[in-house]
Design a protein around this motif. Structure first.
Motif, PDB file in Angstrom:
ATOM      1  N   LEU A 182       0.834  -1.206   0.000  1.00 31.88           N
ATOM      2  CA  LEU A 182       0.000   0.000   0.000  1.00 31.88           C
ATOM      3  C   LEU A 182       0.868   1.256   0.000  1.00 31.88           C
ATOM      4  CD1 LEU A 182      -2.706  -1.124   2.580  1.00 31.88           C
ATOM      5  CD2 LEU A 182      -2.980  -0.954   0.105  1.00 31.88           C
ATOM      6  N   ASP A 183       1.938   1.247   0.787  1.00 34.25           N
ATOM      7  CA  ASP A 183       2.832   2.407   0.842  1.00 34.25           C
ATOM      8  C   ASP A 183       3.549   2.620  -0.487  1.00 34.25           C
ATOM      9  OD1 ASP A 183       2.111   2.733   3.485  1.00 34.25           O
ATOM     10  OD2 ASP A 183       3.908   1.745   4.293  1.00 34.25           O
ATOM     11  N   THR A 184       3.934   1.538  -1.127  1.00 30.57           N
ATOM     12  CA  THR A 184       4.681   1.621  -2.383  1.00 30.57           C
ATOM     13  C   THR A 184       3.839   2.181  -3.516  1.00 30.57           C
ATOM     14  OG1 THR A 184       6.089  -0.254  -1.762  1.00 30.57           O
ATOM     15  CG2 THR A 184       5.967   0.288  -4.112  1.00 30.57           C
ATOM     16  N   PHE A 185       2.592   1.745  -3.584  1.00 29.86           N
ATOM     17  CA  PHE A 185       1.758   2.115  -4.728  1.00 29.86           C
ATOM     18  C   PHE A 185       0.724   3.197  -4.427  1.00 29.86           C
ATOM     19  CE2 PHE A 185       3.108  -2.291  -5.717  1.00 29.86           C
ATOM     20  CZ  PHE A 185       3.820  -2.001  -6.869  1.00 29.86           C
ATOM     21  N   GLY A 186       0.771   3.758  -3.218  1.00 28.93           N
ATOM     22  CA  GLY A 186      -0.138   4.866  -2.926  1.00 28.93           C
ATOM     23  C   GLY A 186      -1.518   4.427  -2.510  1.00 28.93           C
ATOM     24  N   GLY A 187      -1.608   3.399  -1.671  1.00 25.62           N
ATOM     25  CA  GLY A 187      -2.898   2.958  -1.159  1.00 25.62           C
ATOM     26  C   GLY A 187      -3.624   2.044  -2.129  1.00 25.62           C
ATOM     27  N   LEU A 188      -4.876   1.747  -1.794  1.00 22.63           N
ATOM     28  CA  LEU A 188      -5.657   0.831  -2.622  1.00 22.63           C
ATOM     29  C   LEU A 188      -5.899   1.382  -4.018  1.00 22.63           C
ATOM     30  CD1 LEU A 188      -8.331  -0.507  -0.101  1.00 22.63           C
ATOM     31  CD2 LEU A 188      -6.358  -1.728  -1.021  1.00 22.63           C
ATOM     32  N   ALA A 189      -6.142   2.695  -4.120  1.00 22.19           N
ATOM     33  CA  ALA A 189      -6.392   3.295  -5.436  1.00 22.19           C
ATOM     34  C   ALA A 189      -5.172   3.132  -6.341  1.00 22.19           C
ATOM     35  CB  ALA A 189      -6.756   4.765  -5.288  1.00 22.19           C
ATOM     36  N   GLY A 190      -3.985   3.380  -5.785  1.00 23.25           N
ATOM     37  CA  GLY A 190      -2.776   3.200  -6.577  1.00 23.25           C
ATOM     38  C   GLY A 190      -2.527   1.746  -6.924  1.00 23.25           C
ATOM     39  N   LEU A 205       1.206  -6.263 -13.636  1.00 24.38           N
ATOM     40  CA  LEU A 205       1.963  -7.439 -13.190  1.00 24.38           C
ATOM     41  C   LEU A 205       3.457  -7.157 -13.055  1.00 24.38           C
ATOM     42  CD1 LEU A 205       0.300 -10.345 -15.208  1.00 24.38           C
ATOM     43  CD2 LEU A 205       0.538 -10.236 -12.721  1.00 24.38           C
ATOM     44  N   ALA A 206       4.004  -6.391 -13.973  1.00 23.72           N
ATOM     45  CA  ALA A 206       5.442  -6.109 -13.933  1.00 23.72           C
ATOM     46  C   ALA A 206       5.811  -5.334 -12.678  1.00 23.72           C
ATOM     47  CB  ALA A 206       5.857  -5.323 -15.174  1.00 23.72           C
ATOM     48  N   ASP A 207       4.948  -4.398 -12.275  1.00 22.44           N
ATOM     49  CA  ASP A 207       5.212  -3.623 -11.062  1.00 22.44           C
ATOM     50  C   ASP A 207       5.134  -4.514  -9.828  1.00 22.44           C
ATOM     51  OD1 ASP A 207       5.506  -1.096 -12.357  1.00 22.44           O
ATOM     52  OD2 ASP A 207       3.336  -1.040 -12.619  1.00 22.44           O
ATOM     53  N   LEU A 208       4.158  -5.405  -9.798  1.00 19.13           N
ATOM     54  CA  LEU A 208       4.011  -6.306  -8.651  1.00 19.13           C
ATOM     55  C   LEU A 208       5.214  -7.228  -8.510  1.00 19.13           C
ATOM     56  CD1 LEU A 208       0.252  -7.346  -9.023  1.00 19.13           C
ATOM     57  CD2 LEU A 208       1.217  -5.763  -7.341  1.00 19.13           C
ATOM     58  N   LYS A 209       5.778  -7.634  -9.621  1.00 17.73           N
ATOM     59  CA  LYS A 209       6.891  -8.576  -9.599  1.00 17.73           C
ATOM     60  C   LYS A 209       8.107  -8.000  -8.893  1.00 17.73           C
ATOM     61  CE  LYS A 209       9.469 -11.673 -12.665  1.00 17.73           C
ATOM     62  NZ  LYS A 209       9.686 -12.091 -14.072  1.00 17.73           N
ATOM     63  N   GLY A 238       7.364 -12.388  -5.885  1.00 19.36           N
ATOM     64  CA  GLY A 238       8.076 -12.924  -7.042  1.00 19.36           C
ATOM     65  C   GLY A 238       7.440 -14.184  -7.594  1.00 19.36           C
ATOM     66  N   GLY A 239       6.765 -14.951  -6.722  1.00 16.75           N
ATOM     67  CA  GLY A 239       6.105 -16.164  -7.183  1.00 16.75           C
ATOM     68  C   GLY A 239       4.890 -15.853  -8.032  1.00 16.75           C
ATOM     69  N   THR A 240       4.616 -16.702  -8.980  1.00 14.35           N
ATOM     70  CA  THR A 240       3.527 -16.422  -9.922  1.00 14.35           C
ATOM     71  C   THR A 240       2.145 -16.538  -9.284  1.00 14.35           C
ATOM     72  OG1 THR A 240       3.570 -18.734 -10.660  1.00 14.35           O
ATOM     73  CG2 THR A 240       4.879 -17.142 -11.912  1.00 14.35           C
ATOM     74  N   ALA A 241       1.980 -17.419  -8.298  1.00 14.30           N
ATOM     75  CA  ALA A 241       0.647 -17.651  -7.729  1.00 14.30           C
ATOM     76  C   ALA A 241       0.098 -16.405  -7.051  1.00 14.30           C
ATOM     77  CB  ALA A 241       0.698 -18.821  -6.739  1.00 14.30           C
ATOM     78  N   LYS A 242       0.883 -15.793  -6.169  1.00 17.38           N
ATOM     79  CA  LYS A 242       0.415 -14.601  -5.464  1.00 17.38           C
ATOM     80  C   LYS A 242       0.139 -13.457  -6.431  1.00 17.38           C
ATOM     81  CE  LYS A 242       2.142 -14.986  -0.743  1.00 17.38           C
ATOM     82  NZ  LYS A 242       3.029 -14.415   0.279  1.00 17.38           N
ATOM     83  N   ARG A 243       1.058 -13.259  -7.358  1.00 18.02           N
ATOM     84  CA  ARG A 243       0.871 -12.166  -8.312  1.00 18.02           C
ATOM     85  C   ARG A 243      -0.372 -12.389  -9.160  1.00 18.02           C
ATOM     86  NH1 ARG A 243       4.644 -11.830 -12.162  1.00 18.02           N
ATOM     87  NH2 ARG A 243       5.874 -13.613 -11.447  1.00 18.02           N
ATOM     88  N   ALA A 244      -0.589 -13.629  -9.584  1.00 14.36           N
ATOM     89  CA  ALA A 244      -1.749 -13.929 -10.415  1.00 14.36           C
ATOM     90  C   ALA A 244      -3.046 -13.687  -9.655  1.00 14.36           C
ATOM     91  CB  ALA A 244      -1.683 -15.375 -10.903  1.00 14.36           C
ATOM     92  N   GLU A 245      -3.088 -14.112  -8.398  1.00 13.43           N
ATOM     93  CA  GLU A 245      -4.299 -13.932  -7.600  1.00 13.43           C
ATOM     94  C   GLU A 245      -4.583 -12.455  -7.364  1.00 13.43           C
ATOM     95  OE1 GLU A 245      -3.693 -16.202  -4.089  1.00 13.43           O
ATOM     96  OE2 GLU A 245      -3.773 -18.145  -5.118  1.00 13.43           O
ATOM     97  N   LEU A 246      -3.538 -11.711  -7.016  1.00 17.99           N
ATOM     98  CA  LEU A 246      -3.716 -10.287  -6.755  1.00 17.99           C
ATOM     99  C   LEU A 246      -4.100  -9.547  -8.032  1.00 17.99           C
ATOM    100  CD1 LEU A 246      -3.619  -8.034  -4.708  1.00 17.99           C
ATOM    101  CD2 LEU A 246      -1.149  -7.878  -5.047  1.00 17.99           C
TER     102      LEU A 246
END
Length: 225
Positions: A51-59, A65-69, A75-83
């Motif tokens: 939340l701090d990195t991306f500016g809260g829920l709106a951000g 996907l690239a930003d989340l990685k 780094g794992g695909t499962a968490k990133r895919a779900e989110l």
């Protein structure tokens, strides 16, 4: 540390079931999706870091996907895919709202919708929302990228896309990666140029929305359209 390793009164799932989802903070809701943290950082701390990195829920909703990685622990695909799936559901739900009711019944929803799609982009993107005669959303298209100038936005292309969608009106939109949503002289000039070009085919320009992380501005509300 996983959620089940937290003290009972600190577990978001139990808190939600006992008191309802509105009782949870943003980090707690996000922790339910992530489920586990990483070594040295429990899931609530990891959620707050996101939340701090991306500016809260709106951000976060505008994050790809690239930003989340790049976040340690995702780094794992499962968490990133779900989110990413949850974030896309939220975007589509807002798009459905715009498609089912007149857009200007809730101008704040339009700004939020544009913000979700454009605010986190590292480069400038110019998009157009095409509306029907009842101001309901037909489509949103990203038409141009790069610095917004008279030469980088082509009125002919916008007119052709409006005719393709049989649009009765449009909302122009773009992002300011700099973080300021104040319209520049070029923003105002482009708005007037497109307004004149679309008027030739009886398509109205209702607004020009400018977004940045955590901010949005309606040029119509400022009397600039």
């Amino acid at each position: 540390m996983a959620l089940q390793d937290l003290p009972p009164d600190a577990r978001p799932r139990e808190k939600l079931l006992a008191r309802g989802p509105a009782a949870l903070g943003d980090a707690e809701l996000l922790a339910l999706l992530l489920r586990t943290g990483i070594r040295g950082k429990n899931v609530l701390h990891l959620s707050q870091e996101l939340l701090d990195t991306f500016g809260g829920l709106a951000g976060l909703l505008g994050t790809g996907l690239a930003d989340l990685k790049r976040i340690k622990g995702l780094g794992g695909t499962a968490k990133r895919a779900e989110l990413a799936a949850v974030l896309e559901i939220a975007r589509r739900a807002m798009g459905q709202q715009l498609a089912e009711r007149a857009v200007f019944d809730s101008p704040a929803t339009v700004r939020q919708y544009v913000q979700l799609h454009l605010a986190s982009r590292p480069h400038e993107v110019f998009a157009v929302l095409f509306l029907d005669a009842q101001n309901r959303l037909l489509a949103m298209e990203e038409l141009f990228r790069g610095t917004l100038t008279q030469t980088s936005v082509y009125p002919r292309e916008v007119v052709l896309r409006a005719l393709h969608h049989h649009a009765a009106a449009t909302v122009l939109a773009h992002n300011h990666p700099s973080g300021s949503v104040q319209p520049s002289r070029a923003d105002i000039q482009i708005t007037q140029t497109l307004k004149a070009a679309l008027a030739l085919v009886d398509v109205r320009v209702l607004d020009h929305v400018i977004v940045a992380p955590g901010q949005s501005l309606s040029m119509a509300e400022d009397g600039l359209v």
